[in-house]
Design a protein around this motif. Structure first.
Motif, PDB file in Angstrom:
ATOM      1  N   LEU A   7      44.553  27.426 -63.513  1.00 28.16           N
ATOM      2  CA  LEU A   7      45.476  26.365 -63.117  1.00 28.16           C
ATOM      3  C   LEU A   7      46.945  26.771 -63.180  1.00 28.16           C
ATOM      4  O   LEU A   7      47.744  26.345 -62.364  1.00 28.16           O
ATOM      5  CB  LEU A   7      45.228  25.150 -64.018  1.00 28.16           C
ATOM      6  N   TYR A   8      47.326  27.604 -64.148  1.00 24.93           N
ATOM      7  CA  TYR A   8      48.725  27.961 -64.358  1.00 24.93           C
ATOM      8  C   TYR A   8      48.970  29.414 -63.962  1.00 24.93           C
ATOM      9  O   TYR A   8      48.172  30.289 -64.291  1.00 24.93           O
ATOM     10  CB  TYR A   8      49.118  27.756 -65.822  1.00 24.93           C
ATOM     11  N   PRO A   9      50.084  29.698 -63.300  1.00 23.79           N
ATOM     12  CA  PRO A   9      50.381  31.096 -62.970  1.00 23.79           C
ATOM     13  C   PRO A   9      50.727  31.874 -64.240  1.00 23.79           C
ATOM     14  O   PRO A   9      51.270  31.313 -65.186  1.00 23.79           O
ATOM     15  CB  PRO A   9      51.594  30.993 -62.036  1.00 23.79           C
ATOM     16  N   TYR A  10      50.406  33.142 -64.242  1.00 25.85           N
ATOM     17  CA  TYR A  10      50.700  33.979 -65.406  1.00 25.85           C
ATOM     18  C   TYR A  10      50.898  35.418 -64.969  1.00 25.85           C
ATOM     19  O   TYR A  10      50.532  35.821 -63.873  1.00 25.85           O
ATOM     20  CB  TYR A  10      49.581  33.889 -66.445  1.00 25.85           C
ATOM     21  N   THR A  11      51.486  36.192 -65.877  1.00 22.57           N
ATOM     22  CA  THR A  11      51.710  37.615 -65.669  1.00 22.57           C
ATOM     23  C   THR A  11      50.996  38.358 -66.781  1.00 22.57           C
ATOM     24  O   THR A  11      51.035  37.938 -67.941  1.00 22.57           O
ATOM     25  CB  THR A  11      53.219  37.936 -65.731  1.00 22.57           C
ATOM     26  N   VAL A  12      50.351  39.458 -66.438  1.00 26.24           N
ATOM     27  CA  VAL A  12      49.668  40.291 -67.433  1.00 26.24           C
ATOM     28  C   VAL A  12      50.509  41.529 -67.682  1.00 26.24           C
ATOM     29  O   VAL A  12      50.943  42.194 -66.738  1.00 26.24           O
ATOM     30  CB  VAL A  12      48.262  40.700 -66.945  1.00 26.24           C
ATOM     31  N   LYS A  13      50.748  41.817 -68.962  1.00 27.36           N
ATOM     32  CA  LYS A  13      51.457  43.043 -69.347  1.00 27.36           C
ATOM     33  C   LYS A  13      50.559  43.833 -70.289  1.00 27.36           C
ATOM     34  O   LYS A  13      50.048  43.291 -71.264  1.00 27.36           O
ATOM     35  CB  LYS A  13      52.772  42.713 -70.041  1.00 27.36           C
ATOM     36  N   HIS A  14      50.395  45.109 -69.986  1.00 28.84           N
ATOM     37  CA  HIS A  14      49.616  45.999 -70.857  1.00 28.84           C
ATOM     38  C   HIS A  14      50.566  46.640 -71.850  1.00 28.84           C
ATOM     39  O   HIS A  14      51.608  47.165 -71.469  1.00 28.84           O
ATOM     40  CB  HIS A  14      48.909  47.072 -70.040  1.00 28.84           C
ATOM     41  N   SER A  15      50.193  46.578 -73.125  1.00 32.87           N
ATOM     42  CA  SER A  15      51.033  47.141 -74.174  1.00 32.87           C
ATOM     43  C   SER A  15      50.261  48.221 -74.933  1.00 32.87           C
ATOM     44  O   SER A  15      49.173  47.954 -75.455  1.00 32.87           O
ATOM     45  CB  SER A  15      51.463  46.045 -75.150  1.00 32.87           C
ATOM     46  N   PRO A  16      50.815  49.409 -75.025  1.00 34.63           N
ATOM     47  CA  PRO A  16      50.132  50.462 -75.785  1.00 34.63           C
ATOM     48  C   PRO A  16      50.115  50.167 -77.289  1.00 34.63           C
ATOM     49  O   PRO A  16      49.272  50.682 -78.009  1.00 34.63           O
ATOM     50  CB  PRO A  16      50.940  51.720 -75.474  1.00 34.63           C
ATOM     51  N   SER A  26      57.474  31.005 -72.142  1.00 35.29           N
ATOM     52  CA  SER A  26      58.928  30.876 -72.153  1.00 35.29           C
ATOM     53  C   SER A  26      59.337  30.144 -70.887  1.00 35.29           C
ATOM     54  O   SER A  26      58.486  29.727 -70.096  1.00 35.29           O
ATOM     55  CB  SER A  26      59.597  32.250 -72.217  1.00 35.29           C
ATOM     56  N   SER A  27      60.637  30.018 -70.685  1.00 38.84           N
ATOM     57  CA  SER A  27      61.119  29.357 -69.478  1.00 38.84           C
ATOM     58  C   SER A  27      60.740  30.148 -68.228  1.00 38.84           C
ATOM     59  O   SER A  27      60.759  29.616 -67.122  1.00 38.84           O
ATOM     60  CB  SER A  27      62.630  29.157 -69.543  1.00 38.84           C
ATOM     61  N   GLU A  28      60.373  31.409 -68.402  1.00 37.60           N
ATOM     62  CA  GLU A  28      59.931  32.250 -67.280  1.00 37.60           C
ATOM     63  C   GLU A  28      58.474  31.980 -66.919  1.00 37.60           C
ATOM     64  O   GLU A  28      58.014  32.411 -65.879  1.00 37.60           O
ATOM     65  CB  GLU A  28      60.109  33.730 -67.636  1.00 37.60           C
ATOM     66  N   GLY A  29      57.726  31.328 -67.804  1.00 30.56           N
ATOM     67  CA  GLY A  29      56.315  31.038 -67.557  1.00 30.56           C
ATOM     68  C   GLY A  29      55.427  31.665 -68.616  1.00 30.56           C
ATOM     69  O   GLY A  29      55.870  31.994 -69.711  1.00 30.56           O
ATOM     70  N   SER A  50      39.669  29.044 -72.510  1.00 28.42           N
ATOM     71  CA  SER A  50      39.513  28.513 -73.873  1.00 28.42           C
ATOM     72  C   SER A  50      40.844  28.048 -74.457  1.00 28.42           C
ATOM     73  O   SER A  50      40.878  27.192 -75.339  1.00 28.42           O
ATOM     74  CB  SER A  50      38.877  29.552 -74.792  1.00 28.42           C
ATOM     75  N   LYS A  51      41.944  28.601 -73.978  1.00 27.34           N
ATOM     76  CA  LYS A  51      43.279  28.253 -74.484  1.00 27.34           C
ATOM     77  C   LYS A  51      44.036  27.334 -73.519  1.00 27.34           C
ATOM     78  O   LYS A  51      45.237  27.131 -73.673  1.00 27.34           O
ATOM     79  CB  LYS A  51      44.109  29.528 -74.715  1.00 27.34           C
ATOM     80  N   ARG A  52      43.353  26.786 -72.535  1.00 28.12           N
ATOM     81  CA  ARG A  52      44.006  25.993 -71.488  1.00 28.12           C
ATOM     82  C   ARG A  52      44.816  24.831 -72.046  1.00 28.12           C
ATOM     83  O   ARG A  52      45.943  24.596 -71.624  1.00 28.12           O
ATOM     84  CB  ARG A  52      42.985  25.477 -70.487  1.00 28.12           C
ATOM     85  N   ASP A  53      44.291  24.069 -73.005  1.00 23.83           N
ATOM     86  CA  ASP A  53      45.023  22.931 -73.578  1.00 23.83           C
ATOM     87  C   ASP A  53      46.293  23.394 -74.299  1.00 23.83           C
ATOM     88  O   ASP A  53      47.349  22.780 -74.166  1.00 23.83           O
ATOM     89  CB  ASP A  53      44.144  22.139 -74.538  1.00 23.83           C
ATOM     90  N   TRP A  54      46.176  24.481 -75.067  1.00 21.52           N
ATOM     91  CA  TRP A  54      47.362  25.009 -75.762  1.00 21.52           C
ATOM     92  C   TRP A  54      48.410  25.462 -74.761  1.00 21.52           C
ATOM     93  O   TRP A  54      49.602  25.195 -74.929  1.00 21.52           O
ATOM     94  CB  TRP A  54      46.963  26.178 -76.673  1.00 21.52           C
ATOM     95  N   ILE A  55      47.989  26.152 -73.714  1.00 19.21           N
ATOM     96  CA  ILE A  55      48.918  26.641 -72.692  1.00 19.21           C
ATOM     97  C   ILE A  55      49.622  25.475 -72.017  1.00 19.21           C
ATOM     98  O   ILE A  55      50.839  25.489 -71.834  1.00 19.21           O
ATOM     99  CB  ILE A  55      48.178  27.520 -71.657  1.00 19.21           C
ATOM    100  N   GLU A  60      54.595  22.479 -71.232  1.00 22.08           N
ATOM    101  CA  GLU A  60      55.286  21.186 -71.189  1.00 22.08           C
ATOM    102  C   GLU A  60      56.465  21.167 -72.153  1.00 22.08           C
ATOM    103  O   GLU A  60      57.542  20.666 -71.824  1.00 22.08           O
ATOM    104  CB  GLU A  60      54.316  20.051 -71.508  1.00 22.08           C
ATOM    105  N   LYS A  61      56.273  21.705 -73.358  1.00 17.10           N
ATOM    106  CA  LYS A  61      57.362  21.753 -74.337  1.00 17.10           C
ATOM    107  C   LYS A  61      58.531  22.585 -73.815  1.00 17.10           C
ATOM    108  O   LYS A  61      59.688  22.211 -73.971  1.00 17.10           O
ATOM    109  CB  LYS A  61      56.866  22.340 -75.662  1.00 17.10           C
ATOM    110  N   VAL A  62      58.217  23.720 -73.203  1.00 20.74           N
ATOM    111  CA  VAL A  62      59.273  24.587 -72.668  1.00 20.74           C
ATOM    112  C   VAL A  62      60.003  23.888 -71.531  1.00 20.74           C
ATOM    113  O   VAL A  62      61.231  23.924 -71.449  1.00 20.74           O
ATOM    114  CB  VAL A  62      58.697  25.946 -72.209  1.00 20.74           C
TER     115      VAL A  62
END
Length: 91
Positions: A7-16, A26-29, A50-55, A60-62
């Motif tokens: 439902l919500y757009p997101y960005t994936v970042k891989h971190s070593p 954040s305000s960026e999403g 599984s985290k949809r409600d938290w997201i 909304e808070k942001v």
């Protein structure tokens, strides 16, 4: 690659350095930080669901915080200088 069914757009970042998946709102999403060997295609859709409600709540808070900041930014109509007993109008 973002899941088009989520439902919500997101960005994936891989971190070593990451050992666990981290959700950052954040305000960026929504940004999902994943370890290098994390299987995004297999495991991420289930995690996001599984985290949809938290997201939703976090986004909304942001949005609320951002809209309040935008409303309070700008110039005041007047500045009250109590020590001088004066009110200066801002034009």
């Amino acid at each position: 690659m973002p899941n088009p069914k989520f439902l919500y757009p997101y960005t994936v970042k891989h971190s070593p350095r990451a050992r666990n998946v981290r959700l950052v709102v954040s305000s960026e999403g929504l940004v999902v930080v994943v370890p290098q060997r994390f299987c995004v295609a297999r495991d991420l859709p289930r995690l996001l669901e599984s985290k949809r409600d938290w997201i939703r709540t976090a986004l909304e808070k942001v949005r609320l915080r951002t809209s309040l900041k935008e409303e309070t930014l700008g110039l005041p109509e007047a500045v009250e200088l109590q020590a001088l007993g004066e009110v200066w109008r801002v034009e």
